[in-house]
Design an enzyme around this catalytic site. Structure first.
Site, PDB file in Angstrom:
ATOM      1  N   ASP A 125     -48.764 -38.414  83.290  1.00 56.44           N
ATOM      2  CA  ASP A 125     -49.534 -37.193  83.545  1.00 56.44           C
ATOM      3  C   ASP A 125     -48.711 -35.962  83.183  1.00 56.44           C
ATOM      4  O   ASP A 125     -49.218 -35.014  82.575  1.00 56.44           O
ATOM      5  CB  ASP A 125     -49.956 -37.147  85.016  1.00 56.44           C
ATOM      6  CG  ASP A 125     -50.893 -35.999  85.307  1.00 56.44           C
ATOM      7  OD1 ASP A 125     -52.008 -35.998  84.759  1.00 56.44           O
ATOM      8  OD2 ASP A 125     -50.502 -35.091  86.065  1.00 56.44           O
ATOM      9  N   LYS A 148     -49.277 -33.037  80.070  1.00 61.66           N
ATOM     10  CA  LYS A 148     -49.182 -31.589  80.276  1.00 61.66           C
ATOM     11  C   LYS A 148     -48.167 -30.978  79.319  1.00 61.66           C
ATOM     12  O   LYS A 148     -48.398 -29.891  78.749  1.00 61.66           O
ATOM     13  CB  LYS A 148     -48.796 -31.291  81.724  1.00 61.66           C
ATOM     14  CG  LYS A 148     -49.855 -31.673  82.744  1.00 61.66           C
ATOM     15  CD  LYS A 148     -49.388 -31.412  84.162  1.00 61.66           C
ATOM     16  CE  LYS A 148     -50.455 -31.807  85.181  1.00 61.66           C
ATOM     17  NZ  LYS A 148     -50.018 -31.550  86.571  1.00 61.66           N
TER      18      LYS A 148
END
Length: 828
Positions: free
Chosen positions: A681, A685
């Site tokens: 994750d 980003k």
């Protein structure tokens, strides 16, 4: 005869549709206070079409349903048996005459007079029935006026020219004086009907009843003409096309003519000419809502209101004739228009380049093929020699026009018009402006017309912006967003004139589609098969497109890899996109470029702030730095609220596996904590931030340290949490080593301007900003040319439904702010 103070009422077919409608008309006539009222009536709704079909089939079958209805209506409205018998006998006599005309045919062709007799019976029957109804209810008329029936064919005399019926005013004046015979009262006359100069029956053409009312008003020197119809007046736009269409309370003859020419259906353009000459005002009123404001059409105009209305013409073909041989050659334009006139082709719009290199004009779709044939035939020599190079015919176009006499000399109207079309993501194919500056027209693809008209209308007439939203992925974040929208919608409407409506909700299985805003009580219907539908992204797109509103937005709250592939459809359908889904922006470079391309080429907003910092402005800050010319040297930060919480909490006193298990139970991690601990994750980003810096990297290019051992990948969640206990000592050792050096453990992402990207568990000094975080706080540090000695820092809550939803909410408002456009003066 002006001393009689004549007034004219005209009732259309929908106003006379049945017995109830006729009684309503009777009441409106009784409410009129003029001692001399002429009532012009159309055929009852649908009758003229039925008679037209009867003419085609040459039998009575098409009008048999009406024959039954008319006889029943007589029985319901009239109480006097003798009058009932007289009306029915007269009606059947007319039916017999139609049969006789059909039976006497020696060939398959009916004469114009025979067609006119048959097609005109609809108005005769309406007038006859209304006369009897008014006579029977005369006691309800406060003025107790006498009731008279006028024969239109004894009054209106016309010849037929290229531009339609031409009134013989002298003959018609004599006919009116003879029929009127200086009596007073209420005079009922069938519209549409006339006699030619050889005393043969004829008509004024389709929609000719308006023209009849105009002619009668001119002959009687009437004070006014009131057109009673089924709408509240002339509207600023077609209510079927735009939301918030408003009544135009007052407009000039010229404005009304322009609107009528460009498709407004309330009035017939030809009707105004006789009234303009005598300065007789027209009032448009609603039979079914007589207390509504209505519209006055007269010589004067409120020029403070620059744009009066927006209208459009469907099914248009755009023709473009190009050639260097046209330059400086006199007569080319005349030849073009002459050959089109000879072929009886009507031109709707004309524009020509100042260089004379091309001529562009519009015709109806059905004329397109004939236009091409006629032009190629007329200019065959020029095409063969190359003097004319190109003849292009584009079908399925639409002409959009803004109309208003106040546009002349008013700055910014054209800018507002074309900006609104641009904001709708619609391409303009051709433009034209009348020399009077009372209209500006643009030609667009017909499939884009609805969005363009809605946007233009909103630009000039909407005090508020309608924000139409579809939410995909109705989990915790989306539910929180929905609640925030509900809580703030009234305040936003009051403060910012933004009207928020969520009309589509969907999860991976079910969806709810509504034509109006979905309420809090309805959201649980997603879990009920009887009250929801199977999810279908294409249907959601169609629903958003068809829902009235200036701005359409899809909010992607899913974690799906498939939904980002639909963004290009959203953009090309005129829908803006806001996403919290990282998969599209951190996926393949090809998909990323495609998404950005479709957003820009369709002029649709694309906001994705929450994909990197949830409610923190990571992306906007980075964009602003770059746009203002700063050079970003390095980005570093803690981008996972879950991992921030875990390492802010971990102090060595409780096993790391226990902290993870407790965090899962409290909802601080994904259902499978490995999704957080893998670091993927954070990697997504970092890729998104890198691509903002024009670094074309993928997640595979990142030096990523996963906190999940490979041997634990295939275990169940419970199995993983149990096995994780075996690794507690390893994490304990790392913590103690850092603690001895007065450092702490933090999971840090770093990105350099050269594209070097790392994500690792690192030791940082206890006084480092990363060591000062609390709970699930995130932090980002921008080291730039300007922010070199003192880097730019953003710190705050970086995870959780409330802050993520707030970030999406802010993006929604940004769409509205970005698209806020020129507002025209309010319609009074």
């Amino acid at each position: 005869m002006k001393e009689k103070n004549w007034q004219v009422f005209k009732f259309g077919g929908t106003s006379l549709a049945d017995g109830i409608c006729l009684e309503r008309v009777c009441a409106l006539i009784h409410q009129n206070s003029s001692s001399n009222l002429i009532v012009v009536v159309s055929a009852m709704a649908g009758v003229t079409d039925s008679l037209s079909k009867a003419l085609q089939t040459k039998n009575l079958e098409p009008i048999k349903p009406f024959m039954v209805l008319y006889r029943k209506t007589i029985g319901k409205l009239i109480n006097n048996p003798e009058v009932i018998k007289s009306l029915r006998d007269s009606f059947m006599s007319d039916i017999s005459r139609i049969e006789q005309i059909f039976a006497s045919l020696e060939s398959s062709q009916l004469s114009h007079a025979e067609k006119s007799i048959i097609i005109g019976f609809g108005e005769v029957w309406s007038a006859r029935l209304l006369v009897s109804l008014l006579a029977e209810n005369n006691s309800q008329d406060p003025l107790k006026r006498e009731i008279h029936e006028l024969n239109a064919r004894e009054i209106i005399n016309v010849s037929h020219g290229e531009m339609g019926p031409i009134v013989d005013w002298n003959k018609s004046k004599l006919g009116f004086e003879k029929e009127n015979n200086k009596t007073t009262g209420i005079f009922v006359i069938g519209g549409f009907l006339a006699t030619d100069l050889d005393s043969r029956p004829t008509t004024l053409g389709r929609n000719g009843s308006d023209f009849s009312a105009s002619i009668i008003a001119s002959l009687s020197n009437a004070e006014s003409v009131t057109i009673w119809t089924d709408v509240d007046g002339v509207m600023t736009g077609d209510p079927n096309q735009v939301s918030g269409a408003k009544i135009i309370s007052q407009m000039s003859y010229d404005e009304a003519a322009e609107l009528a020419y460009f498709g407004a259906k309330v009035i017939h353009p030809k009707m105004m000419s006789p009234l303009i000459k005598k300065n007789i005002p027209i009032f448009i009123k609603n039979t079914f809502n007589p207390n509504s404001l209505g519209t006055e059409i007269s010589a004067s105009s409120n020029k403070k209101q620059a744009v009066k209305g927006i209208t459009s013409i469907d099914d248009v073909a755009l023709v473009n004739l190009q050639g260097t041989g046209m330059i400086g050659i006199p007569g080319t334009t005349n030849r073009l228009y002459s050959c089109l006139q000879a072929a009886e082709i009507s031109i709707i719009l004309i524009t020509q380049a100042s260089s004379e290199h091309s001529i562009c004009f519009a015709v109806k779709n059905e004329s397109a093929n004939l236009v091409e044939q006629v032009i190629r035939k007329e200019f065959r020599q020029e095409f063969s020699t190359g003097d004319l190079q190109n003849l292009q015919v584009q079908k399925d176009c639409n002409i959009i026009a803004v109309v208003g006499s106040g546009m002349s000399g008013t700055k910014g109207i054209a800018v507002g018009f074309f900006k609104a079309i641009f904001d709708a993501g619609v391409n303009v194919k051709a433009i034209a402006q009348g020399s009077s500056e009372q209209n500006i027209s643009a030609v667009v693809n017909q499939k884009d017309a609805k969005n363009a008209v809605e946007s233009v209308h909103s630009a000039f007439f909407s005090n508020s912006i309608d924000l139409i939203i579809g939410i995909l992925g109705f989990g915790n974040v989306a539910r929180e967003l929905f609640n925030q929208l509900q809580q703030q919608s009234k305040a936003i409407k009051t403060d910012s004139d933004i009207n928020i409506q969520v009309v589509a909700l969907a999860n991976s299985r079910r969806m709810i589609l509504k034509g109006s805003a979905i309420t809090v009580s309805e959201i649980d219907q997603l879990s009920e098969e009887q009250k929801s539908e199977k999810s279908d992204l294409n249907r959601i797109v169609d629903h958003l497109v068809s829902t009235k509103g200036a701005i359409k937005v899809v909010v992607d709250c899913t974690a799906s890899e498939d939904v980002p592939n639909m963004y290009k459809l959203f953009f090309s359908s005129g829908i803006h996109v806001i996403t919290a889904n990282k998969k599209g922006l951190s996926g393949s470079i090809e998909l990323y470029d495609e998404i950005m391309h479709y957003s820009k080429s369709n002029h649709k907003s694309f906001y994705y702030e929450t994909t990197a910092g949830a409610g923190l402005p990571f992306i906007k800050s980075l964009q602003d730095l770059i746009l203002t010319g700063d050079t970003v040297h390095e980005i570093e930060g803690i981008f996972s609220g879950t991992l921030s919480y875990l390492f802010n909490t971990y102090d060595g006193s409780i096993p790391f596996s226990k902290i993870i298990s407790d965090a899962k139970d409290q909802g601080f991690t994904e259902p499978d904590p490995r999704e957080d601990l893998s670091g993927m994750d954070v990697a997504r980003k970092l890729v998104i931030l890198a691509r903002e810096m024009n670094l074309k990297i993928n997640t595979d290019d990142i030096d990523l340290q996963s906190l999940v051992d490979q041997e634990l990948d295939d275990l169940s969640v419970d199995g993983y949490l149990e096995k994780l206990k075996d690794y507690d000592s390893e994490m304990q050792n790392r913590f103690q080593q850092a603690h001895k050096k007065n450092k702490v453990l933090r999971y840090i992402a770093r990105l350099s301007s050269s594209g070097v990207a790392t994500i690792k568990l690192e030791e940082v000094d206890s006084d480092h900003p990363f060591a000062q975080l609390n709970g699930s706080e995130n932090i980002i540090i921008f080291k730039t040319e300007r922010y070199s000695d003192y880097p730019l820092v953003h710190r705050g809550s970086g995870a959780g439904p409330s802050v993520t939803a707030a970030g999406i909410f802010a993006d929604l408002l940004m769409v509205s702010i970005q698209l806020d456009r020129l507002k025209g003066p309010n319609v009074d």
